[in-house]
Design an enzyme around this catalytic site. Structure first.
Site, PDB file in Angstrom:
ATOM      1  N   TRP A 190      44.731  28.189  48.384  1.00 49.71           N
ATOM      2  CA  TRP A 190      44.536  29.451  47.665  1.00 49.71           C
ATOM      3  C   TRP A 190      44.856  29.111  46.219  1.00 49.71           C
ATOM      4  CZ3 TRP A 190      47.441  32.697  44.550  1.00 49.71           C
ATOM      5  CH2 TRP A 190      46.885  33.971  44.306  1.00 49.71           C
ATOM      6  N   ARG A 197      46.475  31.512  55.139  1.00 49.30           N
ATOM      7  CA  ARG A 197      47.267  31.284  53.925  1.00 49.30           C
ATOM      8  C   ARG A 197      46.397  30.997  52.709  1.00 49.30           C
ATOM      9  NH1 ARG A 197      52.448  30.314  55.983  1.00 49.30           N
ATOM     10  NH2 ARG A 197      53.179  29.853  53.905  1.00 49.30           N
ATOM     11  N   LYS A 216      42.964  49.566  50.970  1.00 47.33           N
ATOM     12  CA  LYS A 216      42.080  49.012  52.005  1.00 47.33           C
ATOM     13  C   LYS A 216      40.651  48.926  51.484  1.00 47.33           C
ATOM     14  CE  LYS A 216      44.204  47.795  54.167  1.00 47.33           C
ATOM     15  NZ  LYS A 216      45.537  47.473  54.602  1.00 47.33           N
ATOM     16  N   LYS A 270      46.310  35.944  53.507  1.00 46.17           N
ATOM     17  CA  LYS A 270      47.103  36.783  54.404  1.00 46.17           C
ATOM     18  C   LYS A 270      48.594  36.659  54.120  1.00 46.17           C
ATOM     19  CE  LYS A 270      47.356  39.429  58.101  1.00 46.17           C
ATOM     20  NZ  LYS A 270      47.005  40.834  57.842  1.00 46.17           N
ATOM     21  N   HIS A 312      47.514  65.459  35.693  1.00 51.94           N
ATOM     22  CA  HIS A 312      48.251  64.731  34.647  1.00 51.94           C
ATOM     23  C   HIS A 312      47.479  63.504  34.180  1.00 51.94           C
ATOM     24  CE1 HIS A 312      51.658  67.355  35.182  1.00 51.94           C
ATOM     25  NE2 HIS A 312      51.515  67.205  36.492  1.00 51.94           N
ATOM     26  N   ASN A 360      52.106  23.530  48.549  1.00 51.81           N
ATOM     27  CA  ASN A 360      52.007  24.985  48.569  1.00 51.81           C
ATOM     28  C   ASN A 360      53.044  25.499  47.593  1.00 51.81           C
ATOM     29  OD1 ASN A 360      51.913  27.707  49.182  1.00 51.81           O
ATOM     30  ND2 ASN A 360      53.093  27.510  51.075  1.00 51.81           N
ATOM     31  N   GLY A 361      52.603  26.252  46.568  1.00 50.40           N
ATOM     32  CA  GLY A 361      53.556  26.790  45.604  1.00 50.40           C
ATOM     33  C   GLY A 361      53.060  26.584  44.188  1.00 50.40           C
ATOM     34  N   CYS A 369      48.408  28.815  50.323  1.00 51.14           N
ATOM     35  CA  CYS A 369      48.071  27.495  50.855  1.00 51.14           C
ATOM     36  C   CYS A 369      48.813  27.167  52.163  1.00 51.14           C
ATOM     37  CB  CYS A 369      48.392  26.364  49.882  1.00 51.14           C
ATOM     38  SG  CYS A 369      47.721  26.606  48.247  1.00 51.14           S
ATOM     39  N   GLU A 384      40.240  46.185  48.660  1.00 44.67           N
ATOM     40  CA  GLU A 384      40.404  44.764  49.002  1.00 44.67           C
ATOM     41  C   GLU A 384      39.263  44.203  49.842  1.00 44.67           C
ATOM     42  OE1 GLU A 384      43.882  45.221  52.421  1.00 44.67           O
ATOM     43  OE2 GLU A 384      43.825  43.396  51.263  1.00 44.67           O
ATOM     44  N   GLU A 413      47.219  53.742  50.572  1.00 41.57           N
ATOM     45  CA  GLU A 413      46.798  52.718  51.532  1.00 41.57           C
ATOM     46  C   GLU A 413      45.265  52.758  51.706  1.00 41.57           C
ATOM     47  OE1 GLU A 413      47.804  50.153  52.840  1.00 41.57           O
ATOM     48  OE2 GLU A 413      46.800  49.840  54.755  1.00 41.57           O
TER      49      GLU A 413
HETATM   50  O1  M6R Z   1      52.963  39.686  55.040  1.00 44.13           O
HETATM   51  P1  M6R Z   1      53.339  40.887  54.232  1.00 44.13           P
HETATM   52  O2  M6R Z   1      53.358  42.138  55.026  1.00 44.13           O
HETATM   53  O3  M6R Z   1      54.612  40.698  53.457  1.00 44.13           O
HETATM   54  O4  M6R Z   1      52.173  41.039  53.156  1.00 44.13           O
HETATM   55  C1  M6R Z   1      52.263  41.991  52.147  1.00 44.13           C
HETATM   56  C2  M6R Z   1      50.937  42.192  51.472  1.00 44.13           C
HETATM   57  O5  M6R Z   1      50.475  40.988  50.915  1.00 44.13           O
HETATM   58  C3  M6R Z   1      49.870  42.730  52.433  1.00 44.13           C
HETATM   59  O6  M6R Z   1      50.273  43.916  53.046  1.00 44.13           O
HETATM   60  C4  M6R Z   1      48.548  42.974  51.681  1.00 44.13           C
HETATM   61  O7  M6R Z   1      48.708  44.017  50.778  1.00 44.13           O
HETATM   62  C5  M6R Z   1      47.431  43.262  52.674  1.00 44.13           C
HETATM   63  N1  M6R Z   1      46.315  42.401  52.410  1.00 44.13           N
HETATM   64  C6  M6R Z   1      46.915  44.646  52.607  1.00 44.13           C
HETATM   65  O8  M6R Z   1      45.910  44.893  53.527  1.00 44.13           O
END
Ligand code: M6R
Length: 608
Positions: A74, A27, A484, A603, A503, A98-99, A2, A487, A480
């Site tokens: 959010w 946010r 990617k 983000k 395994h 926010n929180g 948020c 998400e 990664e």
């Molecule tokens: O702002 P930050 O780098 O601490 O964020 C960490 C993760 O939330 C961030 O890397 C998230 O995994 C991304 N959406 C991945 O693309």
């Protein structure tokens, strides 16, 4: 997560509040709202979904008023609908938050027992209801806010507006960030300085346990016991003019993928002394006699950290303890004195990463922050800031921040190796030479593979599950790649160390699950080829991402083979990150998802 913003002003605020929210949409973006006081009456407009829905609502039903608060959400408690959107109202009190209020259920039950009626499923509404109950009990707004703060527990950044006092906004911080902005005739409040940049560059950051009474002429900041505290008013570097547009690209993510050669050039310029072909001296952390380094981060930033473990151990012979921050903070890691800790975060605000940082600080470790946002909380609480200099990253899926983080971490590992005498000057010179090649190689790769990745994405979009494999530093790159893809395309994907295949994951292999193998022709190549044989023998479809030497060394049939130029092992992670980013991007575009703001994500993750 948020974003919150507030203005105590001398001219109408609704439109300006929404503009500020646009800068905070990273946010959270599942609903939004704004409240103002006008002619002694609180009023609000709220809308489910992205900010343009709120704008449309305001266009039809404008809000007058020179003071107001606003929020982009959010969802944590309660589905993202209009009723749960902030601001929440109760008896002349408006609240944005926010929180997470952790004891909300207990407070809510008490308030209901004494006759309160709740209009939302949120934890936040208890804040508004509690303050309004305090007002009814005869307290002043200031006393009512203070009593509320003594009662709630959890994480919060709050902005509170009273119908009876339109010239004041109350703010409080326990966890998520909050900045007060100082104007000439108005005062501002926001989750970060970027939101406030169009209004003012003079900001003061609240610290945990602060609350503030903000009027048009200034802010009185106190601790929760009511003692005055001083927070330095500083010049923010956040720019009102940062052009937040996509240029010629369809999405921010695409733009940010293609910005990588330039972003990496900036990063390299900061860390490399090109005249001497060496990494510039590292200020703030002396690696010479360190016993170990602890690294913690989340998501993509964690995977950058995991890649760097290989570098610190290889180049600097420095043991690395690394974990995702949500585990690290609670694991009771026995930290060795004479160690340092690195925290990697694009935003610099990730709640779990910040908590891990504080854990290490308590243990007396030297703290380094590898961040993109230099004014962030993580940066401000660190002994040494290692900026990644990627520029604003808007797409929720991290791309250029990842390769910039890798570049910084590689530079630090090499500098650590020099300090510890584990690499020779000649080796450092060679490694720096390889790093310096990156912008050129990245440009060539991006130009060369784009059409092929687009075609491959079309095929990949037909599958429901994808497995990524890699060894050495290609293992975090495999993870990664999976992160990617899942998400932004919502295709289920997992990244595994190739050696782990037999395994467990091998049980999943059939023609319905493509296996993307990241296999540069390095010292692990032969072993990875054996794993590919195991996949092929079970009818699995292989997408091989390799280099020219690797392509020449295997004739296994694949669904597709992506061939990159041969590069030194030191920069393979940054180069091999490009095809996995493009593949995820084009798959998501092909599937028609919201690439820059994928569902359920934000983000900046400021709740745990
Ligand atoms: O702002 P930050 O780098 O601490 O964020 C960490 C993760 O939330 C961030 O890397 C998230 O995994 C991304 N959406 C991945 O693309």
């Amino acid at each position: 997560m948020c974003g919150i913003v507030g203005i105590v002003g001398v001219r109408p605020v609704a439109e300006r509040l929404v503009d500020a929210l646009k800068r905070l949409e990273y946010r959270g973006y599942d609903s939004a709202g704004v409240a103002t006081v006008h002619d002694g009456r609180l009023d609000r407009r709220r809308a489910e979904g992205k900010l343009f829905n709120l704008e449309a609502r305001l266009a039809g039903e404008p809000l007058a008023g020179n003071s107001g608060i606003a929020h982009t959400r959010w969802a944590t408690h309660g589905v993202p609908n209009e009723a749960n959107a902030h601001p929440h109202f109760s008896g002349g009190v408006a609240v944005v938050h926010n929180g997470i209020i952790e004891n909300f259920a207990e407070i809510r039950n008490e308030l209901i027992a004494s006759g309160a009626v709740f209009a939302s499923q949120t934890d936040t509404e208890v804040v508004a209801q509690l303050i309004s109950a305090n007002l009814k009990a005869g307290m002043s707004p200031r006393a009512a806010v203070r009593a509320m703060l003594k009662r709630v527990t959890g994480a919060y950044a709050l902005a509170i507006l009273f119908e009876s006092d339109p010239d004041t906004i109350f703010a409080a911080r326990s966890g998520p960030p909050l900045a007060i902005g100082y104007g000439d005739t108005e005062m501002y409040l926001g989750s970060d300085a970027i939101a406030l940049a169009p209004f003012t560059s003079q900001v003061a950051y609240l610290v945990d346990g602060d609350w503030a009474v903000i009027t048009r002429t200034g802010a009185e900041i106190m601790d929760f016991d009511g003692n005055p505290v001083q927070r330095i008013r500083q010049q923010s570097t956040a720019s009102a003019y940062v052009v937040i547009d996509k240029g010629n690209h369809r999405h921010f993510m695409e733009k940010e993928i293609y910005e990588q050669p330039e972003a990496i050039s900036h990063t390299l310029g900061h860390y490399i002394d090109f005249a001497e072909s060496r990494i510039r001296p590292v200020a703030g952390i002396d690696f010479t006699n360190l016993a170990s380094v602890a690294i913690s981060a989340c998501g993509t930033a964690y995977l950058a950290g995991l890649t760097s473990k290989y570098w610190f151990e290889r180049y600097a012979r420095l043991p690395v303890e690394i974990d995702v921050a949500s585990e690290f903070r609670y694991r009771e890691v026995p930290l060795v004195a004479n160690s340092a800790a690195l925290f990697i975060s694009q935003s610099g605000e990730t709640a779990d990463t910040l908590a891990s940082l504080r854990y290490c600080r308590e243990a007396g470790l030297k703290i380094g922050a590898v961040v993109n946002v230099r004014e962030s909380t993580i940066a401000r609480e660190s002994d040494a800031i290692f900026p990644i200099l990627a520029g604003p990253e808007i797409g929720v899926a991290s791309t250029k921040a990842f390769t910039s983080q890798l570049t910084v971490l590689a530079s630090l590992a090499i500098a650590a190796g020099r300090q510890r005498g584990t690499i020779t000057p000649e080796r450092e010179k060679a490694l720096v030479g390889h790093l310096a090649e990156m912008p050129r190689v990245m440009s060539a790769v991006l130009n060369r593979i784009q059409p092929k990745m687009e075609m491959l994405a079309r095929d990949l979009s037909k599958f429901k599950d994808v497995l990524y494999l890699g060894r050495g530093t290609s293992f975090p790159i495999a993870m990664e790649g999976a992160l990617k893809l899942k998400e932004i395309s919502y295709i289920h994907a997992e990244g595994y160390a190739a050696g782990e295949l037999k395994h467990g994951p091998i049980a999943l292999i059939d023609e319905n699950m493509p296996v993307i193998v990241i296999a540069p022709h390095d010292r692990f190549f032969e072993k990875t080829v054996s794993n590919m044989q195991e996949v092929a023998a079970r009818g699995g479809r292989i997408i091989l991402i390799t280099d020219e030497a690797g392509a020449a060394a295997t004739d296994l049939p694949t669904m597709a083979t992506i061939v990159l130029p041969d590069v030194d092992e030191a920069i393979q992670p940054m180069i091999f990150a490009l095809p996995i980013q493009l593949l995820a991007y084009h798959t998501a575009v092909f599937m028609g998802t919201d690439v820059d703001q994928p569902r359920n994500l934000a983000k900046s993750v400021t709740v745990e």
